[in-house]
Design a protein around this motif. Structure first.
Motif, PDB file in Angstrom:
ATOM      1  N   LEU A   1      43.008 -20.247  33.906  1.00 25.18           N
ATOM      2  CA  LEU A   1      44.436 -20.479  33.709  1.00 25.18           C
ATOM      3  C   LEU A   1      44.634 -20.998  32.290  1.00 25.18           C
ATOM      4  CD1 LEU A   1      45.298 -22.230  37.079  1.00 25.18           C
ATOM      5  CD2 LEU A   1      45.834 -19.892  36.419  1.00 25.18           C
ATOM      6  N   GLY A   2      45.524 -20.372  31.555  1.00 23.07           N
ATOM      7  CA  GLY A   2      45.750 -20.755  30.171  1.00 23.07           C
ATOM      8  C   GLY A   2      46.939 -21.683  30.013  1.00 23.07           C
ATOM      9  N   ILE A   3      47.343 -21.855  28.765  1.00 23.91           N
ATOM     10  CA  ILE A   3      48.468 -22.730  28.435  1.00 23.91           C
ATOM     11  C   ILE A   3      49.771 -22.224  29.033  1.00 23.91           C
ATOM     12  CG2 ILE A   3      48.962 -21.581  26.240  1.00 23.91           C
ATOM     13  CD1 ILE A   3      49.134 -25.362  26.827  1.00 23.91           C
ATOM     14  N   GLN A   4      49.873 -20.912  29.253  1.00 23.19           N
ATOM     15  CA  GLN A   4      51.095 -20.355  29.828  1.00 23.19           C
ATOM     16  C   GLN A   4      51.347 -20.892  31.236  1.00 23.19           C
ATOM     17  OE1 GLN A   4      48.380 -18.649  29.124  1.00 23.19           O
ATOM     18  NE2 GLN A   4      47.810 -17.338  30.818  1.00 23.19           N
ATOM     19  N   PHE A   5      50.279 -21.197  31.975  1.00 23.57           N
ATOM     20  CA  PHE A   5      50.433 -21.769  33.306  1.00 23.57           C
ATOM     21  C   PHE A   5      51.011 -23.180  33.232  1.00 23.57           C
ATOM     22  CE2 PHE A   5      48.627 -23.997  37.061  1.00 23.57           C
ATOM     23  CZ  PHE A   5      49.305 -23.285  38.037  1.00 23.57           C
ATOM     24  N   ILE A   6      50.554 -23.944  32.257  1.00 22.21           N
ATOM     25  CA  ILE A   6      51.081 -25.304  32.067  1.00 22.21           C
ATOM     26  C   ILE A   6      52.550 -25.246  31.666  1.00 22.21           C
ATOM     27  CG2 ILE A   6      50.869 -27.386  30.652  1.00 22.21           C
ATOM     28  CD1 ILE A   6      47.847 -26.739  30.515  1.00 22.21           C
ATOM     29  N   ILE A   7      52.897 -24.304  30.783  1.00 22.92           N
ATOM     30  CA  ILE A   7      54.304 -24.147  30.375  1.00 22.92           C
ATOM     31  C   ILE A   7      55.159 -23.734  31.567  1.00 22.92           C
ATOM     32  CG2 ILE A   7      55.866 -22.787  28.931  1.00 22.92           C
ATOM     33  CD1 ILE A   7      53.542 -22.583  26.902  1.00 22.92           C
ATOM     34  N   LEU A   8      54.658 -22.825  32.390  1.00 22.94           N
ATOM     35  CA  LEU A   8      55.383 -22.386  33.585  1.00 22.94           C
ATOM     36  C   LEU A   8      55.605 -23.545  34.550  1.00 22.94           C
ATOM     37  CD1 LEU A   8      56.551 -20.080  35.342  1.00 22.94           C
ATOM     38  CD2 LEU A   8      54.252 -19.707  36.208  1.00 22.94           C
ATOM     39  N   LEU A   9      54.557 -24.323  34.815  1.00 21.86           N
ATOM     40  CA  LEU A   9      54.689 -25.465  35.716  1.00 21.86           C
ATOM     41  C   LEU A   9      55.643 -26.517  35.164  1.00 21.86           C
ATOM     42  CD1 LEU A   9      51.144 -26.160  37.186  1.00 21.86           C
ATOM     43  CD2 LEU A   9      53.145 -25.195  38.308  1.00 21.86           C
ATOM     44  N   ALA A  10      55.543 -26.799  33.866  1.00 19.06           N
ATOM     45  CA  ALA A  10      56.428 -27.794  33.256  1.00 19.06           C
ATOM     46  C   ALA A  10      57.880 -27.351  33.356  1.00 19.06           C
ATOM     47  CB  ALA A  10      56.036 -28.017  31.799  1.00 19.06           C
TER      48      ALA A  10
ATOM     49  N   PHE B   1      63.104 -27.965  35.975  1.00 15.16           N
ATOM     50  CA  PHE B   1      64.230 -27.364  36.688  1.00 15.16           C
ATOM     51  C   PHE B   1      64.530 -28.110  37.987  1.00 15.16           C
ATOM     52  CE2 PHE B   1      65.639 -24.404  40.018  1.00 15.16           C
ATOM     53  CZ  PHE B   1      66.871 -24.035  39.495  1.00 15.16           C
ATOM     54  N   PHE B   2      63.496 -28.318  38.796  1.00 17.85           N
ATOM     55  CA  PHE B   2      63.737 -28.952  40.097  1.00 17.85           C
ATOM     56  C   PHE B   2      64.101 -30.428  39.970  1.00 17.85           C
ATOM     57  CE2 PHE B   2      61.282 -25.229  41.618  1.00 17.85           C
ATOM     58  CZ  PHE B   2      62.263 -24.712  42.456  1.00 17.85           C
ATOM     59  N   VAL B   3      63.522 -31.129  39.021  1.00 19.41           N
ATOM     60  CA  VAL B   3      63.882 -32.535  38.813  1.00 19.41           C
ATOM     61  C   VAL B   3      65.328 -32.646  38.329  1.00 19.41           C
ATOM     62  CG1 VAL B   3      63.429 -34.568  37.364  1.00 19.41           C
ATOM     63  CG2 VAL B   3      61.540 -33.378  38.475  1.00 19.41           C
TER      64      VAL B   3
ATOM     65  N   MET C   1      67.713 -30.535  38.897  1.00 22.84           N
ATOM     66  CA  MET C   1      68.587 -30.200  40.029  1.00 22.84           C
ATOM     67  C   MET C   1      68.754 -31.389  40.970  1.00 22.84           C
ATOM     68  SD  MET C   1      69.873 -27.131  40.028  1.00 22.84           S
ATOM     69  CE  MET C   1      70.189 -26.771  41.732  1.00 22.84           C
ATOM     70  N   MET C   2      67.668 -32.116  41.241  1.00 27.74           N
ATOM     71  CA  MET C   2      67.758 -33.292  42.111  1.00 27.74           C
ATOM     72  C   MET C   2      68.649 -34.365  41.478  1.00 27.74           C
ATOM     73  SD  MET C   2      63.932 -33.672  43.819  1.00 27.74           S
ATOM     74  CE  MET C   2      63.548 -34.920  42.658  1.00 27.74           C
ATOM     75  N   ILE C   3      68.495 -34.590  40.179  1.00 24.58           N
ATOM     76  CA  ILE C   3      69.290 -35.606  39.489  1.00 24.58           C
ATOM     77  C   ILE C   3      70.763 -35.232  39.499  1.00 24.58           C
ATOM     78  CG2 ILE C   3      69.755 -36.627  37.224  1.00 24.58           C
ATOM     79  CD1 ILE C   3      66.705 -36.508  36.739  1.00 24.58           C
ATOM     80  N   MET C   4      71.074 -33.966  39.227  1.00 21.72           N
ATOM     81  CA  MET C   4      72.473 -33.529  39.215  1.00 21.72           C
ATOM     82  C   MET C   4      73.095 -33.605  40.600  1.00 21.72           C
ATOM     83  SD  MET C   4      72.748 -30.482  36.404  1.00 21.72           S
ATOM     84  CE  MET C   4      71.245 -29.592  36.758  1.00 21.72           C
ATOM     85  N   LYS C   5      72.329 -33.293  41.650  1.00 25.69           N
ATOM     86  CA  LYS C   5      72.849 -33.391  43.006  1.00 25.69           C
ATOM     87  C   LYS C   5      73.159 -34.837  43.368  1.00 25.69           C
ATOM     88  CE  LYS C   5      70.922 -29.283  45.147  1.00 25.69           C
ATOM     89  NZ  LYS C   5      69.995 -28.773  46.156  1.00 25.69           N
ATOM     90  N   GLN C   6      72.301 -35.762  42.927  1.00 29.59           N
ATOM     91  CA  GLN C   6      72.532 -37.173  43.223  1.00 29.59           C
ATOM     92  C   GLN C   6      73.771 -37.689  42.485  1.00 29.59           C
ATOM     93  OE1 GLN C   6      68.917 -39.216  42.285  1.00 29.59           O
ATOM     94  NE2 GLN C   6      67.936 -38.669  44.227  1.00 29.59           N
ATOM     95  N   LYS C   7      74.024 -37.208  41.288  1.00 32.46           N
ATOM     96  CA  LYS C   7      75.193 -37.646  40.530  1.00 32.46           C
ATOM     97  C   LYS C   7      76.484 -37.147  41.153  1.00 32.46           C
ATOM     98  CE  LYS C   7      73.203 -38.316  35.975  1.00 32.46           C
ATOM     99  NZ  LYS C   7      73.244 -37.940  34.553  1.00 32.46           N
ATOM    100  N   VAL C   8      76.444 -35.975  41.796  1.00 30.42           N
ATOM    101  CA  VAL C   8      77.634 -35.418  42.420  1.00 30.42           C
ATOM    102  C   VAL C   8      77.997 -36.196  43.682  1.00 30.42           C
ATOM    103  CG1 VAL C   8      78.553 -33.379  43.600  1.00 30.42           C
ATOM    104  CG2 VAL C   8      77.304 -33.114  41.466  1.00 30.42           C
ATOM    105  N   GLN C   9      76.998 -36.672  44.403  1.00 32.58           N
ATOM    106  CA  GLN C   9      77.262 -37.382  45.662  1.00 32.58           C
ATOM    107  C   GLN C   9      77.770 -38.748  45.454  1.00 32.58           C
ATOM    108  OE1 GLN C   9      73.616 -37.152  47.812  1.00 32.58           O
ATOM    109  NE2 GLN C   9      73.895 -35.010  48.308  1.00 32.58           N
TER     110      GLN C   9
END
Length: 68
Positions: A42-51, A56-58, A60-68
């Motif tokens: 697995l190269g650096i592209q995998f780390i970039i993809l995971l990051a 993205f998901f973090v 989304m969680m933060i924005m959902k909490q701010k809306v509530q």
């Protein structure tokens, strides 16, 4: 002089950003799979993809909490 974007411009920018994200994600995923098959690593592209996915998901969680 700057002006605020109207609803149509915001909609177009949102759709373009969505397609950009899909393109980058699919490109990095295909590159990762190709590298794994041919080089057996697995190269650096995998780390970039995971990051990117974690970001993205973090965000989304933060924005959902701010809306509530």
């Amino acid at each position: 002089m700057k002006r605020k974007a109207d609803e149509m411009q915001m909609s177009l920018a949102t759709r373009a950003t969505k397609w950009l994200g899909i393109f980058y994600t699919v490109s990095l995923l295909l590159w990762t799979i190709t590298d794994l098959i041919f080089n057996n690593q697995l190269g650096i592209q995998f780390i970039i993809l995971l990051a990117g996915l974690i970001l993205f998901f973090v965000s989304m969680m933060i924005m959902k909490q701010k809306v509530q």
